[in-house]
Design a protein around this motif. Structure first.
Motif, PDB file in Angstrom:
ATOM      1  N   ARG A  71      -0.981   5.192   4.502  1.00  0.00           N
ATOM      2  CA  ARG A  71       0.067   5.802   3.670  1.00  0.00           C
ATOM      3  C   ARG A  71      -0.198   5.611   2.176  1.00  0.00           C
ATOM      4  O   ARG A  71       0.384   6.299   1.351  1.00  0.00           O
ATOM      5  CB  ARG A  71       1.433   5.207   4.018  1.00  0.00           C
ATOM      6  N   LEU A  72      -1.069   4.681   1.841  1.00  0.00           N
ATOM      7  CA  LEU A  72      -1.339   4.382   0.429  1.00  0.00           C
ATOM      8  C   LEU A  72      -2.441   5.237  -0.167  1.00  0.00           C
ATOM      9  O   LEU A  72      -2.702   5.139  -1.371  1.00  0.00           O
ATOM     10  CB  LEU A  72      -1.742   2.909   0.266  1.00  0.00           C
ATOM     11  N   THR A  73      -3.092   6.050   0.613  1.00  0.00           N
ATOM     12  CA  THR A  73      -4.259   6.784   0.113  1.00  0.00           C
ATOM     13  C   THR A  73      -3.946   7.559  -1.150  1.00  0.00           C
ATOM     14  O   THR A  73      -4.674   7.478  -2.147  1.00  0.00           O
ATOM     15  CB  THR A  73      -4.801   7.735   1.197  1.00  0.00           C
ATOM     16  N   ARG A  74      -2.856   8.303  -1.139  1.00  0.00           N
ATOM     17  CA  ARG A  74      -2.536   9.129  -2.318  1.00  0.00           C
ATOM     18  C   ARG A  74      -2.156   8.256  -3.506  1.00  0.00           C
ATOM     19  O   ARG A  74      -2.518   8.566  -4.654  1.00  0.00           O
ATOM     20  CB  ARG A  74      -1.398  10.097  -1.981  1.00  0.00           C
ATOM     21  N   TRP A  75      -1.444   7.154  -3.288  1.00  0.00           N
ATOM     22  CA  TRP A  75      -1.114   6.246  -4.392  1.00  0.00           C
ATOM     23  C   TRP A  75      -2.385   5.669  -5.012  1.00  0.00           C
ATOM     24  O   TRP A  75      -2.514   5.580  -6.239  1.00  0.00           O
ATOM     25  CB  TRP A  75      -0.221   5.105  -3.874  1.00  0.00           C
ATOM     26  N   ARG A  76      -3.331   5.270  -4.191  1.00  0.00           N
ATOM     27  CA  ARG A  76      -4.577   4.705  -4.708  1.00  0.00           C
ATOM     28  C   ARG A  76      -5.375   5.761  -5.458  1.00  0.00           C
ATOM     29  O   ARG A  76      -5.986   5.471  -6.492  1.00  0.00           O
ATOM     30  CB  ARG A  76      -5.405   4.110  -3.561  1.00  0.00           C
ATOM     31  N   ALA A 111      14.941  -3.387   2.245  1.00  0.00           N
ATOM     32  CA  ALA A 111      15.596  -4.675   2.026  1.00  0.00           C
ATOM     33  C   ALA A 111      14.567  -5.783   1.824  1.00  0.00           C
ATOM     34  O   ALA A 111      14.782  -6.717   1.054  1.00  0.00           O
ATOM     35  CB  ALA A 111      16.510  -5.001   3.208  1.00  0.00           C
ATOM     36  N   ALA A 112      13.439  -5.684   2.540  1.00  0.00           N
ATOM     37  CA  ALA A 112      12.378  -6.687   2.432  1.00  0.00           C
ATOM     38  C   ALA A 112      11.081  -6.000   2.018  1.00  0.00           C
ATOM     39  O   ALA A 112      10.902  -4.794   2.245  1.00  0.00           O
ATOM     40  CB  ALA A 112      12.189  -7.405   3.765  1.00  0.00           C
ATOM     41  N   THR A 113      10.191  -6.762   1.427  1.00  0.00           N
ATOM     42  CA  THR A 113       8.931  -6.195   0.950  1.00  0.00           C
ATOM     43  C   THR A 113       8.123  -5.640   2.123  1.00  0.00           C
ATOM     44  O   THR A 113       7.813  -6.369   3.072  1.00  0.00           O
ATOM     45  CB  THR A 113       8.087  -7.261   0.229  1.00  0.00           C
ATOM     46  N   PRO A 114       7.786  -4.339   2.096  1.00  0.00           N
ATOM     47  CA  PRO A 114       7.029  -3.747   3.210  1.00  0.00           C
ATOM     48  C   PRO A 114       5.535  -4.044   3.099  1.00  0.00           C
ATOM     49  O   PRO A 114       5.032  -4.435   2.043  1.00  0.00           O
ATOM     50  CB  PRO A 114       7.295  -2.245   3.041  1.00  0.00           C
ATOM     51  N   THR A 115       4.832  -3.842   4.185  1.00  0.00           N
ATOM     52  CA  THR A 115       3.388  -4.096   4.186  1.00  0.00           C
ATOM     53  C   THR A 115       2.656  -3.202   3.185  1.00  0.00           C
ATOM     54  O   THR A 115       1.645  -3.615   2.615  1.00  0.00           O
ATOM     55  CB  THR A 115       2.798  -3.887   5.592  1.00  0.00           C
ATOM     56  N   THR A 116       3.164  -1.986   2.948  1.00  0.00           N
ATOM     57  CA  THR A 116       2.500  -1.107   1.977  1.00  0.00           C
ATOM     58  C   THR A 116       2.469  -1.727   0.590  1.00  0.00           C
ATOM     59  O   THR A 116       1.482  -1.570  -0.142  1.00  0.00           O
ATOM     60  CB  THR A 116       3.204   0.260   1.919  1.00  0.00           C
ATOM     61  N   ALA A 117       3.527  -2.434   0.208  1.00  0.00           N
ATOM     62  CA  ALA A 117       3.567  -3.072  -1.108  1.00  0.00           C
ATOM     63  C   ALA A 117       2.516  -4.174  -1.201  1.00  0.00           C
ATOM     64  O   ALA A 117       1.810  -4.311  -2.213  1.00  0.00           O
ATOM     65  CB  ALA A 117       4.963  -3.630  -1.381  1.00  0.00           C
ATOM     66  N   GLY A 174      11.974   2.613   3.205  1.00  0.00           N
ATOM     67  CA  GLY A 174      10.806   1.787   3.481  1.00  0.00           C
ATOM     68  C   GLY A 174       9.581   2.176   2.690  1.00  0.00           C
ATOM     69  O   GLY A 174       8.535   1.552   2.815  1.00  0.00           O
ATOM     70  N   ARG A 175       9.680   3.188   1.842  1.00  0.00           N
ATOM     71  CA  ARG A 175       8.519   3.660   1.102  1.00  0.00           C
ATOM     72  C   ARG A 175       8.458   3.037  -0.287  1.00  0.00           C
ATOM     73  O   ARG A 175       9.448   2.532  -0.813  1.00  0.00           O
ATOM     74  CB  ARG A 175       8.548   5.178   0.993  1.00  0.00           C
ATOM     75  N   LEU A 176       7.300   3.091  -0.916  1.00  0.00           N
ATOM     76  CA  LEU A 176       7.149   2.621  -2.284  1.00  0.00           C
ATOM     77  C   LEU A 176       7.863   3.572  -3.230  1.00  0.00           C
ATOM     78  O   LEU A 176       7.949   4.774  -2.993  1.00  0.00           O
ATOM     79  CB  LEU A 176       5.670   2.551  -2.665  1.00  0.00           C
ATOM     80  N   SER A 177       8.384   3.026  -4.344  1.00  0.00           N
ATOM     81  CA  SER A 177       9.053   3.880  -5.324  1.00  0.00           C
ATOM     82  C   SER A 177       8.432   3.776  -6.711  1.00  0.00           C
ATOM     83  O   SER A 177       8.589   4.685  -7.523  1.00  0.00           O
ATOM     84  CB  SER A 177      10.547   3.529  -5.407  1.00  0.00           C
ATOM     85  N   LEU A 234       3.834  12.456   5.190  1.00  0.00           N
ATOM     86  CA  LEU A 234       3.103  11.446   5.948  1.00  0.00           C
ATOM     87  C   LEU A 234       3.525  11.460   7.414  1.00  0.00           C
ATOM     88  O   LEU A 234       4.169  10.546   7.922  1.00  0.00           O
ATOM     89  CB  LEU A 234       3.326  10.066   5.316  1.00  0.00           C
ATOM     90  N   THR A 235       3.158  12.523   8.097  1.00  0.00           N
ATOM     91  CA  THR A 235       3.454  12.648   9.526  1.00  0.00           C
ATOM     92  C   THR A 235       2.429  11.838  10.333  1.00  0.00           C
ATOM     93  O   THR A 235       1.371  11.441   9.825  1.00  0.00           O
ATOM     94  CB  THR A 235       3.382  14.117   9.952  1.00  0.00           C
ATOM     95  N   ASP A 236       2.746  11.601  11.606  1.00  0.00           N
ATOM     96  CA  ASP A 236       1.781  10.944  12.487  1.00  0.00           C
ATOM     97  C   ASP A 236       0.468  11.717  12.509  1.00  0.00           C
ATOM     98  O   ASP A 236      -0.620  11.132  12.515  1.00  0.00           O
ATOM     99  CB  ASP A 236       2.332  10.831  13.908  1.00  0.00           C
TER     100      ASP A 236
END
Length: 334
Positions: free
Chosen positions: A188-193, A222-228, A259-262, A302-304
């Motif tokens: 899911r981070l590909t485009r952010w990177r 609510a909690a830091t996700p793995t993507t972060a 649950g996504r990065l902002s 970001l579909t399956d």
């Protein structure tokens, strides 16, 4: 077929009959072409949307033709059952159908230790075996390791795990043990990177890399996700190479809990404005600010299908991911 056990040779015979039937249907036309580049094993809960899984696999087949083995785990006491069918499509402008096999197995959890012996003979010889585990519950079952052992690579989604920190520790340990992994949370981070990298493709921005003292990553959860944690690990690893060692701060922006990065900001000490930032805007747009300029770009859905399409395009190890995972696990503990 339904019974207390499943005979792989019976399923192979059913596949042979399937191809004979497809061949007869194609007589007098352009015929049917059999295509296969891998075996894709999907481990899912019986409660998962079977139609959605089927649609995802059907969408993947034209670019990643495979023999798909979908194993759906259900309630205790249910008998093992299986069925065989074909996924077919006709490329635009052609009259010949291209088809792949799909095997669907329904099984109770108690049969998990035996399923490796069932699935292994069904894999295509001399082609890669990829196991996509859609269920965190199944991944954590002790017997799951026996099924995972038949695959060269195991694909999971740590974003679906109840604890980001625990998920990253577990995946990092598996990586250290030599397993080849892929995590859709990383995908899911590909485009952010890509957006971060594009900022510093501008030579005028390169000197600012040496000024980075702080990284701020915000998310809608609510909690830091793995993507972060993954994004922070990738940024730190990249900046280490030029001798820059910033501090990282994680924060929730209290928005809708998707649950996504902002937001990601790269800041310099004693400077009021960020050197560069990427923020999630309305819809699927991202705002990129750097050098006093603002631009907007569209983030893909970001579909399956989109995530698996990207992961299946990486045939071997993802070296960048494998560097980021252990560091992300350490960040999650700090």
């Amino acid at each position: 077929m339904g019974a207390g056990t499943i005979a792989p040779d019976r399923i192979l015979h059913e596949m042979s009959d399937l191809w004979v039937s497809l061949g007869k249907q194609g007589e007098g036309e352009a015929g049917v072409l059999r295509a296969c580049s891998m075996t894709l094993v999907v481990a899912a809960e019986e409660s998962d949307d079977a139609q959605a899984i089927g649609e995802t696999l059907a969408a993947l087949m034209p670019e990643h033709p495979s023999r798909a083995i979908v194993i759906r785990f259900g309630e205790a006491g249910r008998a093992l059952s299986s069925r065989v069918f074909a996924q077919c499509w006709m490329p635009f402008g052609h009259r010949q159908q291209i088809c792949c096999e799909q095997i669907e197995i329904t099984a109770p959890d108690a049969s998990l230790p035996d399923l490796a012996a069932v699935a292994l003979p069904l894999t295509v010889p001399d082609l890669p075996v990829i196991l996509w585990c859609r269920s965190p519950r199944l991944f954590h079952l002790k017997e799951f390791a026996m099924l995972a052992a038949i695959a060269q690579k195991v694909v999971v989604d740590s974003g679906a795990f109840p604890s980001a920190s625990a998920a990253l520790q577990e995946l990092s340990s598996a990586l250290t043990a030599g397993h080849m992994l892929a995590d859709l949370a990383w995908t899911r981070l590909t485009r952010w990177r890509e957006l971060v990298a594009q900022i510093f493709e501008n030579r005028a921005q390169l000197p600012n890399l040496l000024l980075i003292s702080d990284i701020v990553i915000m998310y809608r959860a609510a909690a830091t996700p793995t993507t972060a944690f993954y994004l922070a690990a990738w940024l730190l690893d990249s900046l280490d190479k030029i001798g820059v060692h910033p501090l990282v701060r994680f924060a929730s922006d209290k928005g809708e809990p998707t649950g996504r990065l902002s937001l990601v900001e790269l800041r310099a000490q004693n400077k009021p404005d960020a050197i560069a930032s990427i923020s999630f805007a309305e819809g699927r747009a991202a705002e990129v600010r750097a050098g006093g300029l603002l631009s907007k770009t569209l983030l893909t859905a970001l579909t399956d299908y989109a995530l698996m399409r990207e992961e299946l395009s990486i045939p071997g190890r993802d070296a960048v991911f494998e560097r980021a995972l252990p560091r992300a696990a350490k960040l999650a503990l700090s």
